[in-house]
Scaffold this motif. Structure first.
Motif, PDB file in Angstrom:
ATOM      1  N   ASP A   1       0.847  -1.439   0.175  1.00 37.47           N
ATOM      2  CA  ASP A   1      -0.287  -0.059   0.266  1.00 37.47           C
ATOM      3  C   ASP A   1       0.817   1.459   0.220  1.00 37.47           C
ATOM      4  OD1 ASP A   1       1.032   0.127   2.142  1.00 37.47           O
ATOM      5  OD2 ASP A   1      -0.939  -0.509   3.425  1.00 37.47           O
ATOM      6  N   GLY A   2       2.231   1.579   0.446  1.00 40.35           N
ATOM      7  CA  GLY A   2       3.007   2.772   0.225  1.00 40.35           C
ATOM      8  C   GLY A   2       3.308   2.724   1.249  1.00 40.35           C
ATOM      9  N   PHE A   3       2.781   2.222   2.558  1.00 38.28           N
ATOM     10  CA  PHE A   3       3.096   2.485   3.926  1.00 38.28           C
ATOM     11  C   PHE A   3       4.165   2.076   4.184  1.00 38.28           C
ATOM     12  CE2 PHE A   3      -0.961   4.216   3.350  1.00 38.28           C
ATOM     13  CZ  PHE A   3      -0.882   5.594   4.106  1.00 38.28           C
ATOM     14  N   TYR A   4       5.344   2.480   5.516  1.00 39.27           N
ATOM     15  CA  TYR A   4       6.072   1.600   5.848  1.00 39.27           C
ATOM     16  C   TYR A   4       5.092   1.068   7.227  1.00 39.27           C
ATOM     17  CZ  TYR A   4      10.005   3.027   2.995  1.00 39.27           C
ATOM     18  OH  TYR A   4      10.667   2.981   2.217  1.00 39.27           O
ATOM     19  N   HIS A   5       5.173   0.054   7.431  1.00 39.70           N
ATOM     20  CA  HIS A   5       4.666  -0.048   8.914  1.00 39.70           C
ATOM     21  C   HIS A   5       5.343  -0.516   9.810  1.00 39.70           C
ATOM     22  CE1 HIS A   5       0.598  -0.180   6.660  1.00 39.70           C
ATOM     23  NE2 HIS A   5       1.731  -0.798   5.770  1.00 39.70           N
ATOM     24  N   LEU A   6       4.849  -0.248  10.495  1.00 41.15           N
ATOM     25  CA  LEU A   6       5.948  -0.555  12.323  1.00 41.15           C
ATOM     26  C   LEU A   6       5.391  -1.668  13.434  1.00 41.15           C
ATOM     27  CD1 LEU A   6       7.933  -0.121  14.154  1.00 41.15           C
ATOM     28  CD2 LEU A   6       6.892   1.897  15.068  1.00 41.15           C
ATOM     29  N   VAL A   7       6.126  -2.202  13.856  1.00 37.93           N
ATOM     30  CA  VAL A   7       5.249  -3.174  14.795  1.00 37.93           C
ATOM     31  C   VAL A   7       6.713  -3.371  15.854  1.00 37.93           C
ATOM     32  CG1 VAL A   7       3.547  -4.487  13.565  1.00 37.93           C
ATOM     33  CG2 VAL A   7       5.783  -5.209  13.167  1.00 37.93           C
ATOM     34  N   HIS A   8       6.123  -3.629  17.140  1.00 37.46           N
ATOM     35  CA  HIS A   8       6.756  -3.262  18.260  1.00 37.46           C
ATOM     36  C   HIS A   8       6.805  -4.215  19.375  1.00 37.46           C
ATOM     37  CE1 HIS A   8       5.290  -0.004  20.610  1.00 37.46           C
ATOM     38  NE2 HIS A   8       5.153   0.830  18.691  1.00 37.46           N
ATOM     39  N   THR A   9       7.542  -4.580  19.922  1.00 42.52           N
ATOM     40  CA  THR A   9       7.348  -4.810  21.539  1.00 42.52           C
ATOM     41  C   THR A   9       7.160  -3.362  22.527  1.00 42.52           C
ATOM     42  OG1 THR A   9       8.625  -6.910  21.630  1.00 42.52           O
ATOM     43  CG2 THR A   9       7.937  -6.564  23.478  1.00 42.52           C
ATOM     44  N   MET A  10       5.643  -3.726  23.527  1.00 40.03           N
ATOM     45  CA  MET A  10       5.129  -2.297  24.050  1.00 40.03           C
ATOM     46  C   MET A  10       5.083  -2.484  25.686  1.00 40.03           C
ATOM     47  SD  MET A  10       1.082  -2.071  22.378  1.00 40.03           S
ATOM     48  CE  MET A  10       0.986  -1.934  24.396  1.00 40.03           C
TER      49      MET A  10
END
Length: 476
Positions: free
Chosen positions: A72-81
């Motif tokens: 989709d052209g977005f950078y997607h960030l996932v992380h430990t929270m």
């Protein structure tokens, strides 16, 4: 992005996203940090190694960040929270945000990935892959069930179309012992799931393979990284025709690198002298960006001063930016000389004990860096043109000095010091104030010509970055 797209977009450009801590998780800064590279081995911190973004959710905690660009052209960030104290969500959530430019992040939220497992203790080190077969994002992470502590992890997965609705979590990988830090890389016809084996001492990384992204991982290898390592991550380097495998010696605060052309045969760990990583980087992710995206990031996070015609020629610049200590520095400028004889200072900060300077000296363009207790390091190139504007860049990198003229490296040298200490004297543009890094003395040595867009960066631009500035001009 495939290899052909990368090569067509310009020079190779890579970004590293990480959080910071000292050995054994001391002195932690659990926010998002960036470094960049042009070769995959030498990584230079942006924003002076300070955080570039902090999430508003999960106690503001970002650990184990993973970023990649979706279709989709977005950078997607996932992380430990930070785990929610609410029993409905405690240990069951990961952090998420998205960005178009890696500068502004939106849609920050907690994703409840383990909602269908009420006995979940933790959800750690999430990553995602795009599943071409189903047209969905597959998120994967490590969780422990039915325990008082996160000591018996397996790898779980969930799917999403839109980062709002998630499928119920399912087991993705269970080798019969505790595993964390999954990274899935596709090479030729196989998927490679790298993981940390927590059943052995010292702990280290292995991988398993499958013909499908979503499961069936088998053929677990022997340990491929040294002891006390975790956080295995892969990056394809088209210029080397190889994959680089990065891993974190978490107890020692050190990063290691191996390489492979086929994912089967691995080199010895590359010598530390052949690599550079930012101070205190931890559990990083590495990914491709376009050359244009990288340049914008460099300007946004590491341009610390821009001087133009409005300052006038031959002026004093009494600015803390030109008095601070540094180990990484780039000065870029456009100049048109009316005369090339005599001594003409283009840029001066500091003095002969701790300083940085650029000048024309009798038909030569020269730069010098001075560190306390060691002779100055100098570079030089012939320069005689008085008819045209020219781009000049000088880069100091922990003791090495490089001189670029019109986008080309003309000279380099290495000194006996890695840092230029604070220098509490005003800087000069187009003149010397009192003393300079060459050892010159006296107020004067005025430049006969014009200077424009003098820019100071608190990082070390690479050859490709300097070439970009010369080829494409000013970046606003």
């Amino acid at each position: 992005m495939n290899k052909q797209q990368l090569m067509a977009s310009g020079n190779p450009a890579y970004l590293m996203a990480y959080f910071r801590s000292g050995p054994k998780q001391t002195d932690m800064t659990r926010k998002l940090h960036y470094a960049f590279s042009r070769d995959g081995l030498h990584w230079y911190e942006l924003n002076d190694n300070k955080a570039v973004w902090a999430t508003p959710v999960g106690g503001g905690i970002i650990r184990d960040p993973f970023i990649n660009k979706g279709p989709d052209g977005f950078y997607h960030l996932v992380h430990t929270m930070h785990s929610s104290p609410d029993s409905r969500y405690k240990g069951k959530q990961i952090g998420y945000a998205r960005s178009k430019d890696l500068i502004s992040f939106t849609d920050a939220k907690a994703l409840t990935v383990m909602g269908n497992f009420p006995e979940t203790v933790n959800s750690w080190a999430p990553e995602w892959n795009w599943d071409e077969e189903t047209g969905r994002y597959m998120i994967h992470w490590s969780s422990t069930l039915n325990s008082s502590k996160p000591d018996n992890n397996r790898i779980y997965k969930a799917y999403t179309h839109d980062w709002n609705e998630l499928t119920p979590a399912e087991l993705l990988f269970d080798p019969g012992y505790s595993v964390i830090d999954s990274n899935i890389t596709h090479h030729e016809d196989s998927y490679y799931l790298f993981f940390k084996d927590e059943s052995v001492r010292p702990m280290r990384n292995r991988y398993a393979t499958s013909g499908s992204l979503g499961g069936g991982y088998a053929g677990i290898t022997a340990a491929i990284t040294p002891g006390v390592t975790e956080g295995a991550e892969m990056l394809n380097i088209p210029g080397r025709q190889a994959w680089l495998l990065y891993y974190d010696y978490w107890a020692d605060g050190v990063y290691g690198v191996m390489e492979s052309a086929d994912m089967l045969h691995w080199s010895e760990e590359l010598p530390a002298a052949d690599c550079r990583f930012p101070y205190q980087r931890r559990h990083a992710t590495f990914f491709h960006v376009t050359e244009e995206e990288l340049i914008k990031l460099i300007y946004h996070y590491s341009l610390i001063k821009r001087l133009g015609n409005n300052e006038g020629e031959g002026c004093i610049i009494d600015d803390p930016v030109m008095q601070e200590a540094f180990s990484l520095r780039t000065v870029s400028m456009w100049m048109k000389a009316d005369e090339v004889q005599g001594t003409q200072m283009l840029y001066v900060e500091g003095d002969a004990d701790a300083g940085f300077a650029v000048r024309i000296e009798n038909g030569r363009l020269q730069a010098a860096a001075a560190g306390r207790g060691a002779p100055p390091v100098m570079v030089s190139a012939a320069f005689t043109d008085t008819a045209s504007w020219h781009h000049v860049a000088v880069v100091f990198t922990e003791g090495s000095l490089e001189l670029y003229l019109d986008g080309e490296l003309r000279d380099s040298a290495r000194g006996g010091f890695a840092r230029i200490d604070e220098h509490h004297v005003p800087g000069g543009l187009g003149r010397r104030i009192a003393q300079d890094a060459f050892g010159g003395q006296g107020n004067g040595a005025t430049f006969e010509g014009l200077l424009d867009h003098v820019e100071i960066f608190n990082t070390s631009l690479q050859a490709e970055d300097v070439s970009y500035l010369f080829r494409w001009g000013i970046v606003e």
